[in-house]
Write a protein that holds these residues in place. Structure first.
Motif, short mmCIF file in Angstrom:
data_model
loop_
_atom_site.label_atom_id
_atom_site.label_comp_id
_atom_site.label_asym_id
_atom_site.label_seq_id
_atom_site.Cartn_x
_atom_site.Cartn_y
_atom_site.Cartn_z
N GLU A 88 -59.58 -1.20 29.95
CA GLU A 88 -59.66 -2.27 31.05
C GLU A 88 -59.66 -1.65 31.70
O GLU A 88 -61.08 -2.60 32.32
CB GLU A 88 -58.14 -2.81 31.09
CG GLU A 88 -57.70 -4.10 29.68
CD GLU A 88 -56.71 -5.05 29.89
OE1 GLU A 88 -55.54 -4.39 31.04
OE2 GLU A 88 -56.25 -5.39 28.94
N ARG A 89 -59.75 -0.64 32.58
CA ARG A 89 -60.12 -0.23 34.02
C ARG A 89 -60.95 0.71 34.13
O ARG A 89 -61.46 1.05 34.70
CB ARG A 89 -58.82 0.37 34.18
CG ARG A 89 -58.10 -0.60 34.76
CD ARG A 89 -57.10 -0.75 35.62
NE ARG A 89 -55.30 -1.49 36.05
CZ ARG A 89 -55.25 -2.02 36.86
NH1 ARG A 89 -55.52 -0.72 38.26
NH2 ARG A 89 -54.19 -2.55 37.19
N ALA B 205 -50.84 -7.64 25.37
CA ALA B 205 -51.75 -7.27 25.12
C ALA B 205 -51.89 -7.84 23.64
O ALA B 205 -52.92 -8.42 23.66
CB ALA B 205 -52.20 -5.93 25.68
#
Length: 238
Positions: free
Chosen positions: A198-199, A232
């Motif tokens: 995600e990052r 998630a």
């Protein structure tokens, strides 16, 4: 007091040796030792097993209320044959509680309760745990040399069984901790993978994010990781 059919000592020793620790718990093993001793040792009316951890004694198994009561009288007074046997892992015989002078207060209580002789044999269970097999009789002079030899041999087999049980439980506990540690590591790695995706960050940066969230929320790192993984999964469900 209940009366049970006597048992051949060799059969009792063999039965102790056949015990599978994976099939029974420590409490069941202790009860089995007490019951077998009552059936095996000549002169035995009631039997108990004292365990001594540090300075704290307790009766871990007993075949009747008389044995439990006389054990606990010793614990209350801080002295008595079962305590001394447990502390020294030696054998102590009281031929006649009516004339016993080493522990007069306890001996008088025993005689009044109907226990007129006793035999306590030490059980070296573990480095930090010792114990005693306590045999009480309703007649004075109940334990001759043969009975004492049988009791000591029985106690030797019982001590081995208890030591093995202690080792088995320790190993089982360690295995459980290792399993939990592996599960924790797996969920933390999953959470790191989600954050990295995600990052677009490194594994070290993902772990730092998890650690900070753990500190900020005062929750365990595993719980934070587990919640992140669960969230998630929820987002991905149709």
């Amino acid at each position: 007091m209940t009366h049970v059919a006597p048992m051949d000592p060799h059969e009792a020793f063999a039965e102790l040796g056949r015990i599978r620790l994976a099939d029974i718990g420590l409490d069941v093993l202790l009860d089995k030792i007490a019951q077998l001793a009552k059936r095996t040792i000549p002169g035995a009316s009631e039997v108990s097993v004292t365990l001594l951890h540090g300075n704290k004694p307790h009766t871990a198994a007993f075949t009747g209320d008389l044995a439990l009561a006389l054990d606990e009288k010793q614990y209350e007074r801080g002295y008595g044959p079962c305590l001394q046997a447990a502390e020294s892992t030696s054998s102590l015989i009281v031929p006649d509680t009516g004339s016993e002078q080493r522990w007069p207060g306890w001996a008088q209580t025993a005689a009044q309760a109907g226990a007129h002789s006793s035999l306590s044999v030490g059980l070296p269970v573990h480095e930090h745990v010792t114990g005693a097999l306590n045999i009480y009789a309703t007649a004075p002079g109940a334990f001759d040399d043969d009975a004492i030899t049988i009791a000591q041999t029985f106690a030797g087999f019982a001590a081995v069984a208890l030591a093995n049980a202690h080792l088995y439980e320790t190993q089982a506990t360690l295995a459980g901790h290792m399993q939990k540690a592996m599960e924790s590591r797996a969920v933390i790695e999953q959470a790191k993978g989600i954050l990295m995706g995600e990052r677009r960050c490194t594994p070290e940066e993902a772990l730092a994010v998890l650690s900070k969230l753990s500190q900020d929320t005062n929750r365990k790192l595993r719980d934070v990781a587990s919640a992140l993984v669960e969230n998630a999964h929820r987002r991905r469900r149709p």
